[in-house]
Design a protein around this motif. Structure first.
Motif, PDB file in Angstrom:
ATOM      1  N   TYR A  97      67.211  45.493 -26.643  1.00 29.82           N
ATOM      2  CA  TYR A  97      67.084  43.970 -27.130  1.00 29.82           C
ATOM      3  C   TYR A  97      66.836  43.353 -25.849  1.00 29.82           C
ATOM      4  CZ  TYR A  97      69.430  45.732 -31.297  1.00 29.82           C
ATOM      5  OH  TYR A  97      69.863  46.326 -32.549  1.00 29.82           O
ATOM      6  N   ALA A  99      64.653  44.444 -23.826  1.00 30.36           N
ATOM      7  CA  ALA A  99      63.141  45.043 -23.909  1.00 30.36           C
ATOM      8  C   ALA A  99      62.469  43.672 -25.044  1.00 30.36           C
ATOM      9  CB  ALA A  99      62.645  46.101 -24.471  1.00 30.36           C
ATOM     10  N   ASP A 100      63.352  43.555 -26.239  1.00 28.37           N
ATOM     11  CA  ASP A 100      62.488  42.637 -27.106  1.00 28.37           C
ATOM     12  C   ASP A 100      62.424  40.973 -26.437  1.00 28.37           C
ATOM     13  OD1 ASP A 100      62.636  44.549 -29.070  1.00 28.37           O
ATOM     14  OD2 ASP A 100      64.575  43.670 -29.944  1.00 28.37           O
ATOM     15  N   TYR A 102      62.184  40.361 -23.536  1.00 30.73           N
ATOM     16  CA  TYR A 102      61.210  40.615 -22.602  1.00 30.73           C
ATOM     17  C   TYR A 102      59.821  40.199 -23.258  1.00 30.73           C
ATOM     18  CZ  TYR A 102      57.155  42.160 -19.805  1.00 30.73           C
ATOM     19  OH  TYR A 102      55.905  42.109 -18.888  1.00 30.73           O
ATOM     20  N   GLU A 103      59.619  40.893 -24.467  1.00 25.59           N
ATOM     21  CA  GLU A 103      58.513  41.098 -25.256  1.00 25.59           C
ATOM     22  C   GLU A 103      58.211  39.582 -25.803  1.00 25.59           C
ATOM     23  OE1 GLU A 103      55.661  42.742 -25.747  1.00 25.59           O
ATOM     24  OE2 GLU A 103      56.839  44.379 -24.318  1.00 25.59           O
ATOM     25  N   LEU A 104      59.182  38.840 -25.998  1.00 24.15           N
ATOM     26  CA  LEU A 104      59.019  37.586 -26.578  1.00 24.15           C
ATOM     27  C   LEU A 104      58.826  36.585 -25.682  1.00 24.15           C
ATOM     28  CD1 LEU A 104      61.843  37.812 -29.478  1.00 24.15           C
ATOM     29  CD2 LEU A 104      59.489  37.635 -29.827  1.00 24.15           C
ATOM     30  N   THR A 105      59.371  36.587 -24.595  1.00 27.28           N
ATOM     31  CA  THR A 105      59.235  35.761 -23.256  1.00 27.28           C
ATOM     32  C   THR A 105      58.154  35.896 -22.083  1.00 27.28           C
ATOM     33  OG1 THR A 105      61.022  36.606 -22.153  1.00 27.28           O
ATOM     34  CG2 THR A 105      61.485  35.139 -23.845  1.00 27.28           C
ATOM     35  N   LYS A 106      57.913  37.093 -22.172  1.00 28.72           N
ATOM     36  CA  LYS A 106      57.122  37.637 -20.872  1.00 28.72           C
ATOM     37  C   LYS A 106      57.951  37.367 -19.302  1.00 28.72           C
ATOM     38  CE  LYS A 106      54.313  39.752 -23.585  1.00 28.72           C
ATOM     39  NZ  LYS A 106      54.308  41.009 -23.825  1.00 28.72           N
ATOM     40  N   LEU A 125      64.139  43.573 -16.274  1.00 27.92           N
ATOM     41  CA  LEU A 125      62.723  43.804 -16.469  1.00 27.92           C
ATOM     42  C   LEU A 125      62.004  42.726 -16.088  1.00 27.92           C
ATOM     43  CD1 LEU A 125      62.957  44.921 -20.358  1.00 27.92           C
ATOM     44  CD2 LEU A 125      62.679  46.494 -18.231  1.00 27.92           C
ATOM     45  N   GLY A 127      59.291  39.881 -15.205  1.00 29.78           N
ATOM     46  CA  GLY A 127      58.198  39.058 -16.071  1.00 29.78           C
ATOM     47  C   GLY A 127      56.870  39.099 -15.080  1.00 29.78           C
ATOM     48  N   HIS A 128      56.136  38.252 -15.909  1.00 30.34           N
ATOM     49  CA  HIS A 128      54.736  38.221 -15.353  1.00 30.34           C
ATOM     50  C   HIS A 128      54.892  36.816 -14.216  1.00 30.34           C
ATOM     51  CE1 HIS A 128      52.457  39.355 -19.047  1.00 30.34           C
ATOM     52  NE2 HIS A 128      53.350  40.245 -18.683  1.00 30.34           N
TER      53      HIS A 128
END
Length: 269
Positions: A97, A99-100, A102-106, A125, A127-128
């Motif tokens: 979750y 990871a989810d 992160y994928e949704l927000t970067k 994790l 981010g950019h």
């Protein structure tokens, strides 16, 4: 009249004195200690302590925390992780979750749990939008000045009371150190189920967090999203954060139900 240790000739080498300073942090390695107190504990003059702290700071062994110093990442990374077996299981359940999120927000995201009046980061994790942050996997931070910590304190009356009674150092000019102000903020978090760190642990860093609820309506962990001030707007991430935390809470409930079922089967076998 006898001389104090700092007035006598000090034959210790610079390395010896630096090690004395590092040992002087003791239990205050996370919350921070002032120069005068560190000098007293290490039997050094304030000017010598200040000079050595500057050297240690340049090498990542210590870092500034407002008007105080705390151990830096270089020293903390040498220590044992604060993670227990239970924390490891929680990390395994909730990392998907994270990871989810992160994928949704970067953005940089964290998974943390409460231990006393501190938080332990179980996972992170990046981010950019890179930003300097005191958090590290397995590391700890005071709960009162972090978004994940305040979210978890809000639903843990005993830990909240302990934090409110303890001395709260100002890590930045924005750190909430007034017990009544923190009490009001925790009450707001209980209503809204989100909490914020607006440059309270580090200048230039903003964060929003929400709880992952377990059986009985008490958080078992918190997830957060953080980013640099001026580029990252925490309030804009509240909806996605709530959705991911809701899904994570359902996963925790499912795991707890399976564990109870397995226990019942074992007892009747």
């Amino acid at each position: 009249m006898s001389l104090s240790p700092v007035q006598q000739r000090d034959d210790r080498t610079a390395v010896d004195k630096a090690m004395s300073l590092l040992n002087a942090f003791g239990q205050d390695s996370v919350g921070g200690v002032g120069v005068s107190e560190l000098a007293r504990r290490a039997d050094l003059s304030k000017s010598t302590a200040f000079r050595l702290l500057g050297m240690l700071q340049r090498n990542g062994a210590v870092e500034r925390a407002g008007n105080a110093y705390r151990l830096g990442k270089m020293i903390l990374s040498l220590g044992d992780t604060q993670e227990s077996a239970a924390h490891g299981r929680m990390r395994d359940v909730l990392t998907p979750y994270l990871a989810d999120l992160y994928e949704l927000t970067k953005q940089t995201v964290h998974l943390a749990v409460l231990q006393g009046t501190d938080v332990i980061y179980l996972n992170k994790l990046y981010g950019h939008l890179q930003v300097r942050s005191p958090s590290r996997i397995g590391g700890m931070a005071p709960a009162y000045c972090t978004a994940v910590g305040k979210v978890l304190l809000a639903f843990d009356p005993a830990s909240a009371d302990e934090a409110l009674r303890s001395e709260m150092s100002a890590w930045t000019p924005h750190t909430i150190t007034d017990p009544e102000a923190l009490r009001i903020e925790l009450a707001t978090i209980r209503k809204e189920h989100v909490g914020f760190d607006r440059e309270e642990i580090l200048m230039g860093l903003n964060c929003i967090a929400a709880p992952v609820m377990g059986p009985g309506g008490k958080p078992v962990a918190a997830l957060s999203i953080s980013g640099p001030t001026g580029k990252f707007i925490p309030d804009s991430q509240s909806e996605v954060l709530r959705k991911v935390c809701y899904a994570a809470s359902r996963a925790v409930a499912a795991v707890s139900a399976r564990q109870r079922q397995q226990l019942r089967h074992a007892q009747t076998a």
